[in-house]
Design a protein around this motif. Structure first.
Motif, PDB file in Angstrom:
ATOM      1  N   UNK A   1      80.804 -10.201  26.336  1.00 25.27           N
ATOM      2  CA  UNK A   1      81.000  -8.906  26.973  1.00 25.27           C
ATOM      3  C   UNK A   1      79.788  -8.545  27.834  1.00 25.27           C
ATOM      4  N   UNK A   2      80.031  -7.664  28.788  1.00 23.93           N
ATOM      5  CA  UNK A   2      78.938  -7.180  29.613  1.00 23.93           C
ATOM      6  C   UNK A   2      77.985  -6.368  28.734  1.00 23.93           C
ATOM      7  N   UNK A   3      76.671  -6.584  28.905  1.00 23.68           N
ATOM      8  CA  UNK A   3      75.692  -5.914  28.057  1.00 23.68           C
ATOM      9  C   UNK A   3      74.601  -5.273  28.901  1.00 23.68           C
ATOM     10  N   UNK A   4      74.049  -4.226  28.339  1.00 19.46           N
ATOM     11  CA  UNK A   4      72.965  -3.485  28.981  1.00 19.46           C
ATOM     12  C   UNK A   4      71.702  -4.334  29.004  1.00 19.46           C
ATOM     13  N   UNK A   5      70.961  -4.256  30.117  1.00 22.91           N
ATOM     14  CA  UNK A   5      69.684  -4.957  30.236  1.00 22.91           C
ATOM     15  C   UNK A   5      68.529  -3.967  30.388  1.00 22.91           C
ATOM     16  N   UNK A   6      68.619  -3.088  31.387  1.00 20.42           N
ATOM     17  CA  UNK A   6      67.532  -2.144  31.644  1.00 20.42           C
ATOM     18  C   UNK A   6      68.058  -1.001  32.502  1.00 20.42           C
ATOM     19  N   UNK A   7      67.348   0.139  32.432  1.00 21.22           N
ATOM     20  CA  UNK A   7      67.718   1.253  33.301  1.00 21.22           C
ATOM     21  C   UNK A   7      66.477   2.061  33.637  1.00 21.22           C
ATOM     22  N   UNK A   8      66.561   2.775  34.757  1.00 20.31           N
ATOM     23  CA  UNK A   8      65.478   3.649  35.212  1.00 20.31           C
ATOM     24  C   UNK A   8      66.078   4.996  35.580  1.00 20.31           C
ATOM     25  N   UNK A   9      65.332   6.049  35.298  1.00 23.96           N
ATOM     26  CA  UNK A   9      65.797   7.359  35.759  1.00 23.96           C
ATOM     27  C   UNK A   9      65.605   7.438  37.277  1.00 23.96           C
ATOM     28  N   UNK A  10      65.965   8.539  37.868  1.00 16.56           N
ATOM     29  CA  UNK A  10      65.983   8.631  39.325  1.00 16.56           C
ATOM     30  C   UNK A  10      64.602   8.488  39.946  1.00 16.56           C
ATOM     31  N   UNK A  11      63.565   8.803  39.182  1.00 15.88           N
ATOM     32  CA  UNK A  11      62.224   8.748  39.746  1.00 15.88           C
ATOM     33  C   UNK A  11      61.462   7.496  39.328  1.00 15.88           C
ATOM     34  N   UNK A  12      62.042   6.700  38.460  1.00 18.49           N
ATOM     35  CA  UNK A  12      61.339   5.525  37.982  1.00 18.49           C
ATOM     36  C   UNK A  12      60.321   5.831  36.905  1.00 18.49           C
ATOM     37  N   UNK A  13      60.300   7.049  36.426  1.00 16.46           N
ATOM     38  CA  UNK A  13      59.300   7.463  35.449  1.00 16.46           C
ATOM     39  C   UNK A  13      59.735   7.214  34.007  1.00 16.46           C
ATOM     40  N   UNK A  14      61.018   7.003  33.799  1.00 13.90           N
ATOM     41  CA  UNK A  14      61.537   6.715  32.464  1.00 13.90           C
ATOM     42  C   UNK A  14      62.361   5.440  32.538  1.00 13.90           C
ATOM     43  N   UNK A  15      62.024   4.476  31.720  1.00 15.95           N
ATOM     44  CA  UNK A  15      62.745   3.208  31.709  1.00 15.95           C
ATOM     45  C   UNK A  15      63.124   2.847  30.276  1.00 15.95           C
ATOM     46  N   UNK A  16      64.190   2.097  30.151  1.00 20.27           N
ATOM     47  CA  UNK A  16      64.636   1.597  28.855  1.00 20.27           C
ATOM     48  C   UNK A  16      65.063   0.147  29.022  1.00 20.27           C
ATOM     49  N   UNK A  17      64.894  -0.635  27.947  1.00 17.57           N
ATOM     50  CA  UNK A  17      65.209  -2.051  27.998  1.00 17.57           C
ATOM     51  C   UNK A  17      65.974  -2.474  26.747  1.00 17.57           C
ATOM     52  N   UNK A  18      66.796  -3.492  26.918  1.00 11.30           N
ATOM     53  CA  UNK A  18      67.385  -4.144  25.756  1.00 11.30           C
ATOM     54  C   UNK A  18      66.276  -4.879  25.009  1.00 11.30           C
TER      55      UNK A  18
END
Length: 121
Positions: free
Chosen positions: A44-61
């Protein structure tokens, strides 16, 4: 409705690096989080990473933490720098824009076309 245009990807040996780029054509998307998902054959498709609109908040698998870096140089373009690549990172990588991207039920407003990343051992 806007589009997400991806570039980058390709074939690399294990331990190598690649950088993916994703540009949003609509200003509407600039207000949302942008991120990356991946889908390997038979999975299945899985989450890798994301950034908020300003790049100040990031999350990773968990399995990419410390190896991948997501960045956003303006509100409409996002990058994924992938270092220390492993064969298990082989997948089609998709750019996404929306909310709750790191959650089990993300709200995705748009997807990129996908770009193949292949890591050889």
């Amino acid at each position: 409705q806007g589009q997400l245009v991806e570039s980058g990807g390709g074939l690399v040996q294990a331990g190598g690096s690649l950088r993916l780029s994703c540009a949003a054509s609509s200003r509407t998307f600039s207000s949302y989080s942008m991120g990356w998902f991946r889908q390997a054959p038979g999975r299945e498709r899985e989450f890798v990473a994301r950034s908020n609109r300003f790049g100040s908040v990031t999350e990773y698998a968990d399995d990419v933490k410390g190896r991948f870096t997501i960045s956003r140089d303006n509100t409409s373009t996002v990058y994924l720098l992938m270092n220390s690549l492993k064969p298990e990172d082989t997948a089609v990588y998709y750019c996404a824009v929306g909310t709750r991207l790191a959650y089990a039920s993300p709200s995705v407003l748009g997807w990129g076309q996908g770009t193949q990343v292949t890591v050889s051992s």
